[in-house]
Design an enzyme around this catalytic site. Structure first.
Site, PDB file in Angstrom:
ATOM      1  N   CYS A   1     125.840  67.035 -20.984  1.00  0.00           N
ATOM      2  CA  CYS A   1     126.457  66.926 -20.098  1.00  0.00           C
ATOM      3  C   CYS A   1     126.447  65.529 -19.811  1.00  0.00           C
ATOM      4  O   CYS A   1     126.146  64.684 -18.247  1.00  0.00           O
ATOM      5  CB  CYS A   1     126.564  67.252 -18.648  1.00  0.00           C
ATOM      6  SG  CYS A   1     126.601  68.591 -18.963  1.00  0.00           S
TER       7      CYS A   1
ATOM      8  N   ASN B   1     122.285  69.760 -25.355  1.00  0.00           N
ATOM      9  CA  ASN B   1     121.513  70.247 -26.605  1.00  0.00           C
ATOM     10  C   ASN B   1     122.204  70.700 -27.806  1.00  0.00           C
ATOM     11  O   ASN B   1     122.671  71.687 -26.924  1.00  0.00           O
ATOM     12  CB  ASN B   1     120.233  70.070 -26.637  1.00  0.00           C
ATOM     13  CG  ASN B   1     119.276  68.669 -25.635  1.00  0.00           C
ATOM     14  OD1 ASN B   1     119.644  67.102 -25.677  1.00  0.00           O
ATOM     15  ND2 ASN B   1     119.483  68.687 -23.928  1.00  0.00           N
TER      16      ASN B   1
HETATM   17 MG    MG Z   1     119.546  64.950 -25.362  1.00  0.00          MG
END
Ligand code: MG
Length: 295
Positions: free
Chosen positions: A239, A248
């Site tokens: 974010c 991720n």
């Molecule tokens: Mg990362």
């Protein structure tokens, strides 16, 4: 296409994934996440950050997390942005440390109030002390493709940081697509060029799934010869800066893709998938602006 027999997946969930969670995650919950990741077969996990708790309150228990990792006999990474953090990490018995610097100067200015060159100077003593203490050092180059403040990041900007990390003796260099705006062609070309220029250096690829290109970018980096990939169980974290930006790339997705391709990761898929459910239960999935965090 080229397919190796095996790759290494490094889970950064307990650190990169959890650090921006607005709700406090208890030490017991962190321990449980780390225990499950170890059970899934990860050889390396990024578990803590030795930064001032004022900047990243979620990482205030870094010493206790390190003690638990030592108890489990894990090889784990902890972020140490400065000498103070490194001293704490060394006292806690951390085996592998990481420093990070953005390839984009506006990113470094916003994130740590330093230009890229000032930031590079600041990590010099971190490298020298860590290396003389026998620690493994990872150098993260964040915003290696694009930056929320300047847009596209050029190859020379990335090379500038990589060059210094190589001189300082980094054991591996992690190229991070911090805001998740890299595309497979750009990834392939950038990693191919880096490996051409630094054939002795071990590079790691770190992608975010903002545009749902995480797996495609992993495959592109694989084709360029990269064999080490970061991911975050449950797709935690990220974010970064942009509302709605994803976290991720999820390690369970990476593990599944590689398993289906016949590329060994050493991981137990059902355990990872169960761990991903647990990881997501810890996350409120609320995007907040980050402070000293940007990977
Ligand atoms: Mg990362």
């Amino acid at each position: 296409m080229k397919f190796p027999d095996s790759v290494e997946l490094i889970d950064v969930g307990p650190r990169d994934g959890l650090q921006n969670e607005p709700q406090p995650i208890s030490l017991d919950q962190k321990r449980e996440l780390i225990r499950r990741l170890a059970q899934a077969g990860y050889q390396r996990i990024e578990t803590a950050s030795f930064v001032h708790p004022k900047w990243v309150p979620q990482m205030a228990d870094a010493e206790a997390v390190a003690a638990y990792c030592n108890e489990l006999g894990l090889t784990y990474l902890a972020l140490t942005p400065n000498v103070r953090g490194l001293d704490r990490a060394m006292a806690a018995g951390v085996p592998q440390v990481a420093v990070f610097i953005g390839a984009s100067s506006p990113f470094n200015q916003k994130n740590i109030n330093r230009t890229t060159d000032e930031a590079l100077q600041e990590v010099e003593p971190v490298f020298s002390r860590a290396k003389s203490g026998g620690l493994f050092v990872r150098g993260y180059v964040s915003t290696a493709f694009s930056c929320p403040y300047q847009g596209k990041v050029s190859f020379p900007e990335v090379q500038h940081v990589v060059d210094r990390f190589v001189q300082l003796g980094a054991d591996e260099i992690d190229i991070g697509d911090t805001d998740g705006h890299a595309n497979p062609r750009g990834v392939y070309e950038r990693f191919a060029r880096l490996q051409e220029l630094y054939p002795q250096t071990v590079f790691v690829a770190h992608f975010h799934d903002t545009w749902k290109m995480g797996l495609a970018n992993v495959l592109a980096a694989l084709q360029a010869g990269i064999r080490k990939f970061d991911g975050s169980v449950g797709g935690l974290g990220g974010c970064p800066y942009a509302p709605g930006a994803a976290g991720n790339v999820a390690t369970e997705d990476l593990a599944l893709m590689f398993a289906e391709m016949g590329v060994d990761t050493g991981l137990d898929l059902p355990v990872i998938q169960e761990t991903a459910r647990f990881a997501r239960s810890l996350s409120s999935r609320v995007c907040l602006p980050t402070g000293i965090s940007g990977l």
